[in-house]
Write a protein that holds these residues in place. Structure first.
Motif, short mmCIF file in Angstrom:
data_model
loop_
_atom_site.label_atom_id
_atom_site.label_comp_id
_atom_site.label_asym_id
_atom_site.label_seq_id
_atom_site.Cartn_x
_atom_site.Cartn_y
_atom_site.Cartn_z
N HIS A 22 15.91 -15.78 -29.13
CA HIS A 22 15.26 -16.52 -28.05
C HIS A 22 13.78 -16.68 -28.38
O HIS A 22 13.20 -15.89 -29.11
CB HIS A 22 15.44 -15.78 -26.70
N TYR A 24 11.23 -16.03 -26.81
CA TYR A 24 10.33 -14.96 -26.37
C TYR A 24 10.35 -13.75 -27.32
O TYR A 24 9.71 -12.74 -27.04
CB TYR A 24 10.74 -14.45 -24.97
N ASP A 38 16.05 -22.00 -26.71
CA ASP A 38 16.04 -21.56 -25.30
C ASP A 38 17.45 -21.11 -24.94
O ASP A 38 18.37 -21.15 -25.76
CB ASP A 38 15.48 -22.64 -24.36
N SER A 39 17.65 -20.69 -23.69
CA SER A 39 18.95 -20.07 -23.39
C SER A 39 20.09 -21.07 -23.49
O SER A 39 21.18 -20.71 -23.92
CB SER A 39 18.92 -19.34 -22.05
N PHE A 61 22.12 -10.51 -21.04
CA PHE A 61 22.98 -11.57 -20.49
C PHE A 61 23.14 -12.71 -21.50
O PHE A 61 24.15 -13.42 -21.48
CB PHE A 61 22.44 -12.09 -19.14
N TYR A 110 22.41 -19.26 -12.07
CA TYR A 110 21.50 -19.39 -13.21
C TYR A 110 22.12 -18.56 -14.33
O TYR A 110 22.78 -17.54 -14.07
CB TYR A 110 20.16 -18.81 -12.77
N ASN A 112 20.88 -16.52 -16.16
CA ASN A 112 20.36 -15.14 -16.11
C ASN A 112 21.15 -14.34 -15.07
O ASN A 112 20.64 -13.92 -14.03
CB ASN A 112 18.88 -15.11 -15.71
N HIS A 178 7.34 -13.61 -14.93
CA HIS A 178 6.81 -14.89 -14.43
C HIS A 178 6.19 -14.76 -13.05
O HIS A 178 5.14 -15.32 -12.77
CB HIS A 178 7.94 -15.94 -14.37
N HIS A 202 6.99 -22.84 -16.66
CA HIS A 202 8.43 -22.58 -16.57
C HIS A 202 8.79 -22.51 -15.08
O HIS A 202 8.01 -21.96 -14.29
CB HIS A 202 8.75 -21.24 -17.26
N GLU A 204 10.52 -20.59 -13.47
CA GLU A 204 10.59 -19.24 -12.88
C GLU A 204 9.23 -18.80 -12.33
O GLU A 204 9.12 -17.72 -11.74
CB GLU A 204 11.08 -18.23 -13.92
N SER A 218 11.85 -25.99 -19.17
CA SER A 218 12.38 -24.81 -19.86
C SER A 218 11.58 -24.60 -21.15
O SER A 218 10.83 -25.50 -21.59
CB SER A 218 13.84 -25.03 -20.22
N THR A 219 11.78 -23.46 -21.79
CA THR A 219 11.05 -23.19 -23.03
C THR A 219 11.40 -24.23 -24.11
O THR A 219 10.53 -24.70 -24.83
CB THR A 219 11.36 -21.78 -23.54
#
Ligand code: 13P
Length: 310
Positions: A22, A24, A38-39, A61, A110, A112, A178, A202, A204, A218-219
């Motif tokens: 990811h 991050y 991104d996710s 997750f 989501y 997440n 966030h 973002h 969030e 999103s990222t």
């Protein structure tokens, strides 16, 4: 460092393993990753790659989602304690209890969330497709915002409500990184220092931060936007790990974090030594019970159908 990277690369070949990371993740992980995304991008990648093993450098997750989508591959996570506090803010038990008190709700989860929560949900979304997913739900005859339960992120939920002009039931969860660290005063301060910079946030982030942003994304979409934009300066309102990718890919542009405090401690639990350890010992296998996996697969695949049709 080079020695450990060489060992990881050798084991990747031996095990037919692919490393997904990811945005991050710490910079050292970028050096061994086959794909950084991104996710949503990572979920899709998990289904597309030809490999026997996925080493998932991200939080639990995300690895679990890869395992749900690709049960024939062994998914390894370098640190089993790399959790997501936002995902932990809703459990299947709490969700079942909410559903029993509010009949006929469409549950939009989501990504997440845990596999058990996904298994109790109707459709999934990520931050890059949340608006399209909710739109597709309310486009169905007779369904309105009030018929939807969105979980677990209240900030993303509030962003969706504002954008689509609807009222939904929204779970009261948040991402501590966030929500607690990216604050409007910090955005204003960095904006004063760099008045020409565009603010990319973002979803969030808190609504007060979102309202100061030029773009909310999103990222993955941030990376794409920056590459195409003619702007030179950007203030980034998300976890600071993404700055490594933005700076690496756009050396003629300037990136300023809202605050260096916006660091996800769980994402940073992943290290090269742990990647080497799981590849050497084939340990920390992420798997989901087959009955839960089959139920959790459905809302994720519904999301992917919407993404693929757009
Ligand atoms: P992205 O979908 O933008 O990668 O976000 C994932 C996430 O967990 C943000 O905290």
């Amino acid at each position: 460092m080079n020695e450990i990277i060489e060992k990881i690369n050798r084991l990747k070949l031996e095990r037919r393993a692919v490393i997904l990371a990811h945005m991050y993740q710490p910079p050292e992980i970028y050096d061994v990753a086959d794909f950084v995304g991104d996710s949503l991008e990572l979920s899709r990648k998990a289904t597309q790659i030809d490999a026997d093993v996925i080493v998932f450098c991200g939080v639990y997750f995300m690895a679990e989602t890869a395992s749900i989508l690709s049960p024939s591959k062994k998914v390894l996570i370098p640190d089993l304690n790399a959790g997501c506090p936002l995902a932990d803010m809703v459990t299947a038990k709490k969700l079942k209890s909410f559903k029993s008190q509010h009949k006929n709700l469409i549950v939009v989860a989501y990504v997440n969330t845990s596999a058990e929560v996904k298994a109790e949900s109707d459709i999934c979304c990520t931050s890059s497709n949340a608006l399209n997913v909710i739109k597709s739900v309310i486009d169905k005859k007779g369904i309105q915002g009030v018929d939807i339960l969105f979980l677990p992120d209240r900030n993303l939920g509030s962003y969706i409500q504002k954008n689509l002009n609807i009222e939904m039931n929204v779970w009261d969860g948040f991402c501590p990184t966030h929500n607690n660290f990216i604050l409007p005063d910090y955005v204003l301060k960095v904006k004063m220092e760099h008045p020409k910079a565009e603010v990319l946030a973002h979803p969030e982030c808190r609504p007060e931060v979102i309202s100061l942003a030029n773009h909310v994304m999103s990222t993955g979409l941030m990376c794409k936007y920056v590459e195409k934009s003619t702007a030179k300066d950007f203030i980034i309102a998300t976890e600071i790990g993404i700055l490594h990718k933005l700076r690496k890919d756009n050396q003629d542009k300037n990136f300023y974090p809202v605050t260096e405090l916006a660091e996800c401690p769980n994402m940073k639990k992943i290290t090269l030594a742990k990647v080497l350890d799981v590849l050497t010992n084939m340990k920390n296998i992420v798997s989901v019970k087959e009955d839960v996996r089959q139920k959790a697969y459905l809302p994720i695949s519904k999301m992917l159908q919407i993404v693929n049709s757009n």
